[in-house]
Design a protein around this motif. Structure first.
Motif, mmCIF file in Angstrom:
data_model
loop_
_atom_site.group_PDB
_atom_site.id
_atom_site.type_symbol
_atom_site.label_atom_id
_atom_site.label_comp_id
_atom_site.label_asym_id
_atom_site.label_seq_id
_atom_site.Cartn_x
_atom_site.Cartn_y
_atom_site.Cartn_z
ATOM 1 N N MET A 102 -23.822 -81.043 -30.198
ATOM 2 C CA MET A 102 -23.663 -82.490 -30.359
ATOM 3 C C MET A 102 -23.606 -82.821 -31.849
ATOM 4 O O MET A 102 -24.464 -82.383 -32.619
ATOM 5 C CB MET A 102 -24.849 -83.225 -29.709
ATOM 6 N N GLU A 103 -22.587 -83.565 -32.256
ATOM 7 C CA GLU A 103 -22.386 -83.863 -33.665
ATOM 8 C C GLU A 103 -22.597 -85.352 -33.932
ATOM 9 O O GLU A 103 -22.428 -86.197 -33.052
ATOM 10 C CB GLU A 103 -20.967 -83.457 -34.088
ATOM 11 N N TRP A 104 -22.948 -85.641 -35.190
ATOM 12 C CA TRP A 104 -23.155 -87.038 -35.613
ATOM 13 C C TRP A 104 -21.897 -87.862 -35.341
ATOM 14 O O TRP A 104 -21.976 -89.011 -34.894
ATOM 15 C CB TRP A 104 -23.510 -87.071 -37.094
ATOM 16 N N GLN A 105 -20.724 -87.282 -35.610
ATOM 17 C CA GLN A 105 -19.470 -88.015 -35.425
ATOM 18 C C GLN A 105 -19.258 -88.393 -33.958
ATOM 19 O O GLN A 105 -18.769 -89.482 -33.648
ATOM 20 C CB GLN A 105 -18.301 -87.160 -35.927
ATOM 21 N N GLN A 106 -19.642 -87.500 -33.043
ATOM 22 C CA GLN A 106 -19.522 -87.807 -31.617
ATOM 23 C C GLN A 106 -20.365 -89.032 -31.246
ATOM 24 O O GLN A 106 -19.940 -89.874 -30.458
ATOM 25 C CB GLN A 106 -19.986 -86.610 -30.782
ATOM 26 N N LEU A 107 -21.546 -89.120 -31.817
ATOM 27 C CA LEU A 107 -22.433 -90.251 -31.519
ATOM 28 C C LEU A 107 -21.841 -91.553 -32.035
ATOM 29 O O LEU A 107 -21.922 -92.598 -31.375
ATOM 30 C CB LEU A 107 -23.811 -90.016 -32.133
ATOM 31 N N PHE A 125 -28.629 -94.168 -23.072
ATOM 32 C CA PHE A 125 -28.332 -93.298 -24.210
ATOM 33 C C PHE A 125 -27.943 -94.109 -25.443
ATOM 34 O O PHE A 125 -28.287 -93.746 -26.571
ATOM 35 C CB PHE A 125 -27.203 -92.336 -23.820
ATOM 36 N N LEU A 126 -27.241 -95.233 -25.245
ATOM 37 C CA LEU A 126 -26.795 -96.058 -26.365
ATOM 38 C C LEU A 126 -27.984 -96.559 -27.184
ATOM 39 O O LEU A 126 -27.917 -96.595 -28.418
ATOM 40 C CB LEU A 126 -25.967 -97.241 -25.864
ATOM 41 N N LYS A 127 -29.056 -96.952 -26.511
ATOM 42 C CA LYS A 127 -30.240 -97.443 -27.239
ATOM 43 C C LYS A 127 -30.768 -96.379 -28.184
ATOM 44 O O LYS A 127 -31.124 -96.659 -29.326
ATOM 45 C CB LYS A 127 -31.325 -97.850 -26.238
ATOM 46 N N ARG A 128 -30.808 -95.149 -27.715
ATOM 47 C CA ARG A 128 -31.307 -94.053 -28.552
ATOM 48 C C ARG A 128 -30.336 -93.716 -29.677
ATOM 49 O O ARG A 128 -30.734 -93.424 -30.808
ATOM 50 C CB ARG A 128 -31.555 -92.812 -27.692
ATOM 51 N N GLN A 150 -29.123 -95.538 -37.029
ATOM 52 C CA GLN A 150 -29.760 -96.415 -38.013
ATOM 53 C C GLN A 150 -30.686 -95.610 -38.921
ATOM 54 O O GLN A 150 -30.754 -95.844 -40.134
ATOM 55 C CB GLN A 150 -30.554 -97.525 -37.313
ATOM 56 N N GLU A 151 -31.397 -94.651 -38.338
ATOM 57 C CA GLU A 151 -32.268 -93.795 -39.142
ATOM 58 C C GLU A 151 -31.461 -93.003 -40.161
ATOM 59 O O GLU A 151 -31.880 -92.847 -41.314
ATOM 60 C CB GLU A 151 -33.047 -92.842 -38.228
ATOM 61 N N ILE A 152 -30.304 -92.498 -39.735
ATOM 62 C CA ILE A 152 -29.443 -91.757 -40.654
ATOM 63 C C ILE A 152 -28.971 -92.661 -41.785
ATOM 64 O O ILE A 152 -29.002 -92.292 -42.964
ATOM 65 C CB ILE A 152 -28.233 -91.158 -39.906
ATOM 66 N N GLN A 153 -28.554 -93.903 -41.426
ATOM 67 C CA GLN A 153 -28.082 -94.833 -42.444
ATOM 68 C C GLN A 153 -29.210 -95.219 -43.402
ATOM 69 O O GLN A 153 -29.010 -95.338 -44.613
ATOM 70 C CB GLN A 153 -27.514 -96.093 -41.785
ATOM 71 N N ASP A 154 -30.421 -95.401 -42.847
ATOM 72 C CA ASP A 154 -31.569 -95.702 -43.698
ATOM 73 C C ASP A 154 -31.816 -94.562 -44.680
ATOM 74 O O ASP A 154 -32.125 -94.796 -45.861
ATOM 75 C CB ASP A 154 -32.829 -95.918 -42.844
ATOM 76 N N GLY A 155 -31.674 -93.334 -44.179
ATOM 77 C CA GLY A 155 -31.877 -92.183 -45.046
ATOM 78 C C GLY A 155 -30.856 -92.122 -46.164
ATOM 79 O O GLY A 155 -31.195 -91.836 -47.318
ATOM 80 N N VAL A 156 -29.586 -92.396 -45.830
ATOM 81 C CA VAL A 156 -28.530 -92.414 -46.850
ATOM 82 C C VAL A 156 -28.825 -93.487 -47.899
ATOM 83 O O VAL A 156 -28.708 -93.251 -49.105
ATOM 84 C CB VAL A 156 -27.152 -92.667 -46.190
ATOM 85 N N LEU A 194 -36.911 -105.195 -34.841
ATOM 86 C CA LEU A 194 -36.867 -104.048 -33.931
ATOM 87 C C LEU A 194 -35.551 -103.300 -34.053
ATOM 88 O O LEU A 194 -35.507 -102.068 -33.931
ATOM 89 C CB LEU A 194 -37.069 -104.504 -32.489
ATOM 90 N N ASP A 195 -34.456 -104.037 -34.278
ATOM 91 C CA ASP A 195 -33.132 -103.418 -34.378
ATOM 92 C C ASP A 195 -32.798 -102.976 -35.794
ATOM 93 O O ASP A 195 -31.670 -102.549 -36.065
ATOM 94 C CB ASP A 195 -32.065 -104.394 -33.882
#
Length: 291
Positions: free
Chosen positions: A1-6, A64-67, A73-79, A137-138
């Protein structure tokens, strides 16, 4: 599973159409379809119900969409954090607030913060208390200025100050010559209040209940300016924080002696979420002003 797929999955879920999603992602529709199919094969479940060229999230996809949104968002926060670590005094801070809080002290603090940290961009949202909770929350907002919250299992809340609430009446009101009133003296007056969902409306109902009556609300507004204009026109009375710019010839502010009408104002953020350096800087700045 890749980030791009998500990311592809999220866009298809939002558009509910492969062609529009492919255009938005700037890839071919066959490539997008293959990516979603591969994701579903990896998960061993179907995420969408196909209806012609359109698609609808099924129960698996909705869950699955919620997760996925939280993960992305966590990835974007990290960037964002990595980018801001290069210079902690640049970046963007998103702040949500209810207008009645904003009028009382927020403009002065924002002005001072901008003077001290001119390269930090502030993104402001005015909303209801319920909507602000959802923004936190979002992760749409880093911080918020709100009253006491009931969501302590999700949010951190730090008290900043206590603020008195006042009754405002038209200048020709029978009590306009007084300096103070008991709230029960207004039991038969029409009230100008805020719409349900605003913290100020909940407080108005709460304090009136303590005074032994249910307020007769004849108009529900969304901001102090509208409420005060309607009061000055003689339509009714209101219970709000002190604000600047009133015209004494049209409206009068009265202190409430019973019950004590006061609210707590605090700073809230999502529990467990690491704030960006810029947001942490702003949080410390606000807290330090109330120590």
């Amino acid at each position: 599973m890749e980030w791009q797929q998500l990311e592809y999955f999220r866009v298809v879920a939002k558009t509910e159409h492969f062609t529009r999603a492919a255009e938005q992602l700037a890839i071919s529709q066959p490539a997008l379809s293959r990516s979603i199919t591969h994701l579903e094969e990896t998960l061993s479940v179907s995420l969408f119900d196909r209806v012609g060229r359109s698609v609808k999230l099924n129960a698996f996809g909705t869950l699955f969409l919620k997760r996925v949104e939280k993960a992305l968002q966590e990835i974007q926060d990290g960037v964002n954090e990595l980018q801001q670590l290069k210079d902690p005094y640049t970046g963007t801070v998103s702040l949500a607030f209810v207008m009645t809080f904003g009028l009382s002290f927020l403009p002065d603090f924002i002005s001072e913060f901008n003077r001290l940290y001119p390269q930090v961009k502030l993104q402001l949202f005015q909303n209801t208390t319920a909507a602000i909770f959802r923004q936190l929350l979002d992760s749409e907002a880093d911080l918020s200025i709100v009253g006491v919250i009931d969501h302590r299992n999700h949010l951190e809340w730090h008290k900043l100050l206590d603020e008195d609430l006042f009754v405002y009446v038209p200048a020709n009101h029978r009590l306009a010559d007084r300096e103070s009133v008991r709230l029960e003296e207004l039991a038969r007056d029409p009230f100008i209040s805020f719409k349900k969902g605003y913290g100020m409306r909940a407080l108005t109902d709460q304090f009136c209940a303590q005074a032994g009556f249910v307020p007769q609300v004849v108009f529900e507004g969304e901001d102090v300016a509208t409420v005060s204009v309607l009061v000055s026109s003689g339509i009714g009375v209101t219970l709000i924080p002190s604000f600047r710019g009133i015209t004494p010839s049209k409206i009068k502010k009265l202190r409430v002696t019973e019950p004590i009408c006061r609210r707590e104002i605090g700073l809230a953020w999502l529990k467990g979420r690491a704030l960006s350096p810029s947001a942490d800087l702003f949080r410390g700045f606000i807290m330090s002003r109330f120590e």
